[in-house]
Write a protein that holds these residues in place. Structure first.
Motif, short mmCIF file in Angstrom:
data_model
loop_
_atom_site.label_atom_id
_atom_site.label_comp_id
_atom_site.label_asym_id
_atom_site.label_seq_id
_atom_site.Cartn_x
_atom_site.Cartn_y
_atom_site.Cartn_z
N GLY A 188 0.83 -1.20 0.00
CA GLY A 188 0.00 0.00 0.00
C GLY A 188 0.86 1.24 0.00
O GLY A 188 2.07 1.19 0.19
N LEU A 189 0.21 2.37 -0.23
CA LEU A 189 0.91 3.65 -0.16
C LEU A 189 1.41 3.92 1.26
O LEU A 189 0.85 3.40 2.23
CB LEU A 189 -0.02 4.78 -0.60
N SER A 190 2.41 4.75 1.37
CA SER A 190 2.84 5.20 2.69
C SER A 190 1.68 5.91 3.38
O SER A 190 0.98 6.71 2.77
CB SER A 190 4.02 6.16 2.57
N GLY A 191 1.47 5.60 4.65
CA GLY A 191 0.46 6.31 5.42
C GLY A 191 -0.89 5.64 5.53
O GLY A 191 -1.78 6.14 6.22
N VAL A 192 -1.07 4.47 4.86
CA VAL A 192 -2.39 3.83 4.91
C VAL A 192 -2.58 2.98 6.17
O VAL A 192 -3.67 2.48 6.41
CB VAL A 192 -2.63 2.94 3.66
N GLY A 193 -1.52 2.82 6.95
CA GLY A 193 -1.65 2.13 8.23
C GLY A 193 -1.25 0.67 8.21
O GLY A 193 -1.73 -0.12 9.04
N LYS A 194 -0.34 0.30 7.32
CA LYS A 194 0.10 -1.10 7.26
C LYS A 194 0.75 -1.54 8.57
O LYS A 194 0.48 -2.62 9.08
CB LYS A 194 1.09 -1.31 6.11
N SER A 195 1.64 -0.71 9.09
CA SER A 195 2.37 -1.09 10.31
C SER A 195 1.43 -1.22 11.50
O SER A 195 1.54 -2.16 12.29
CB SER A 195 3.47 -0.05 10.60
N THR A 196 0.49 -0.29 11.63
CA THR A 196 -0.50 -0.38 12.71
C THR A 196 -1.33 -1.64 12.56
O THR A 196 -1.64 -2.33 13.53
CB THR A 196 -1.41 0.87 12.71
N LEU A 197 -1.70 -1.94 11.33
CA LEU A 197 -2.49 -3.14 11.05
C LEU A 197 -1.75 -4.39 11.52
O LEU A 197 -2.31 -5.25 12.21
CB LEU A 197 -2.78 -3.20 9.55
N ILE A 198 -0.48 -4.50 11.14
CA ILE A 198 0.31 -5.68 11.50
C ILE A 198 0.45 -5.78 13.02
O ILE A 198 0.33 -6.86 13.60
CB ILE A 198 1.68 -5.64 10.82
N ASN A 199 0.71 -4.65 13.67
CA ASN A 199 0.85 -4.67 15.13
C ASN A 199 -0.44 -5.07 15.83
O ASN A 199 -0.43 -5.69 16.90
CB ASN A 199 1.29 -3.29 15.64
N THR A 200 -1.57 -4.70 15.23
CA THR A 200 -2.87 -5.01 15.84
C THR A 200 -3.18 -6.50 15.75
O THR A 200 -3.70 -7.09 16.70
CB THR A 200 -3.99 -4.20 15.17
N ILE A 201 -2.85 -7.12 14.61
CA ILE A 201 -3.16 -8.55 14.47
C ILE A 201 -2.16 -9.43 15.21
O ILE A 201 -2.49 -10.56 15.57
CB ILE A 201 -3.23 -8.98 12.98
N ASP A 202 -0.96 -8.89 15.45
CA ASP A 202 0.06 -9.68 16.18
C ASP A 202 0.96 -8.71 16.94
O ASP A 202 1.94 -8.19 16.41
CB ASP A 202 0.88 -10.53 15.22
N LYS A 203 0.62 -8.47 18.19
CA LYS A 203 1.31 -7.45 18.99
C LYS A 203 2.77 -7.79 19.26
O LYS A 203 3.56 -6.92 19.61
CB LYS A 203 0.57 -7.23 20.30
N SER A 204 3.14 -9.05 19.08
CA SER A 204 4.52 -9.45 19.34
C SER A 204 5.49 -8.91 18.28
O SER A 204 6.70 -8.87 18.51
CB SER A 204 4.63 -10.98 19.39
N LEU A 205 4.96 -8.48 17.14
CA LEU A 205 5.85 -8.04 16.05
C LEU A 205 6.41 -6.64 16.28
O LEU A 205 7.54 -6.34 15.91
CB LEU A 205 5.10 -8.10 14.71
N ASN A 206 5.60 -5.73 16.85
CA ASN A 206 6.09 -4.40 17.23
C ASN A 206 6.75 -3.67 16.06
O ASN A 206 7.89 -3.20 16.15
CB ASN A 206 7.06 -4.50 18.41
N ILE A 207 6.02 -3.56 14.94
CA ILE A 207 6.51 -2.84 13.77
C ILE A 207 6.48 -1.34 14.04
O ILE A 207 5.55 -0.82 14.66
CB ILE A 207 5.63 -3.16 12.54
N LYS A 208 7.49 -0.63 13.59
CA LYS A 208 7.54 0.83 13.79
C LYS A 208 6.40 1.50 13.05
O LYS A 208 6.14 1.22 11.88
CB LYS A 208 8.88 1.38 13.30
#
Length: 321
Positions: free
Chosen positions: A189-209
């Motif tokens: 996706g484009l920058s800013g669409v919330g990919k990192s937040t999405l990944i952190n939400t589905i798996d909190k152990s990943l802790n993506i910036k």
């Protein structure tokens, strides 16, 4: 008896690419930093990166504890884009993936339809099932709600599944987990669409910036610098790609109509076998557009891609930050 070199040769999967170094995950879940051997090229692919995330590789250990990649197993599939607007070379985004998830937003920032359609065309060309994830639905009110309804009609009508979520508010994330479980999934996706937040939400152990939006352009600032594969705690892997600001097509014009499912469904009904669906008589595709069974925005983007219009408004709407 095996030679010393054969005993030191191992296999694994590339989980991260930083350009010159590749992280390889072994069968015992170790991580080995590897380089590629000499002028490594894959026959038939003129890419800027001969090795990519998801590749199954053979490597040889060297004295300093790193490895040298000397072979790539035949890929099940891969997805590519043009490296730059003017370049004829391609960039391989990922290989050996089960599905591609494109995260989009209708605002904050807006994802142009041309960007979406170029991504979907590329996924179709490489036979990778694609789904569209609409994020930040908690922010959509008033006219944007109607826009979301129209957006869903366009893409479900074309044959794609559209999933509405809010990663921040944890809305409908359980549906996304079911889609990801047990599969190798590319998320883009484009920058800013919330990919990192999405990944952190589905798996909190990943802790993506997680990054933030540019105040000036309401576009995203890059947080993911290199493509990386993450193992999900509930099963499966997710490949997080850097935020993309353009998605150039890579020599797909010859069979472009076949890459639009809604065009592919009716094109055999055209009068002429070589119909380009532009201005030919008795064209089933043009008739579908007029009847509303083919979205006018999708058809306009098909024509733009076919004519090679690299200066379409889609590119002008993507701001450098």
């Amino acid at each position: 008896m095996d030679s010393q070199e054969n005993r030191d040769t191992k296999t694994g999967v590339v989980t991260k690419s930083t350009g010159s170094w590749y992280t390889v995950r072994t069968s015992s879940n170790e991580r080995i930093e590897c380089r590629i051997k000499g002028n490594f090229r894959i026959k038939g692919i003129d890419s800027t990166n001969p090795v990519t995330v998801g590749d199954r590789v053979t490597y040889t250990m060297v004295e300093d504890g790193t490895g040298v990649i000397n072979h790539i197993a035949t890929r099940d599939n891969y997805i590519i884009r043009k490296a730059t607007k003017l370049s004829k070379r391609t960039h391989i985004i990922a290989a050996n993936i089960d599905q591609a998830l494109l995260v989009v937003t209708l605002q904050y920032p807006e994802t142009p339809l041309m960007f979406i359609d170029r991504f979907l065309v590329t996924a179709e060309a490489y036979h990778i099932p694609a789904q569209i994830i609409v994020n930040k639905i908690d922010l959509y009110t008033g006219a944007i709600e109607k826009e979301l309804s129209d957006f869903k009609a366009i893409y479900t009508g074309a044959g794609y599944e559209v999933i509405e979520i809010s990663a921040v508010k944890n809305v409908n994330m359980d549906s996304l987990v079911k889609i990801l479980k047990g599969k190798n999934s590319l998320i883009s996706g484009l920058s800013g669409v919330g990919k990192s937040t999405l990944i952190n939400t589905i798996d909190k152990s990943l802790n993506i910036k997680v990054g933030e939006l540019s105040d000036r352009h309401k576009a995203g600032k890059h947080t993911t610098t290199f493509a990386e594969m993450h193992e999900l705690s509930f099963g499966g892997f997710i490949i997080d790609t850097p935020g993309i600001r353009s998605f150039g097509l890579a020599d797909l014009k010859d069979e472009l109509a076949h890459r639009f499912p809604e065009i592919r469904r009716v094109m055999d009904e055209c009068q002429f076998n070589n119909c380009l669906h532009i201005n030919e008589p008795n064209c089933a595709v043009q008739a579908g557009v007029e009847a509303g069974s083919i979205a006018s925005s999708r058809y306009a983007n098909y024509v733009s891609m076919l004519e090679g219009d690299e200066d379409d408004p889609y590119r002008q709407n993507i701001h450098a930050v």
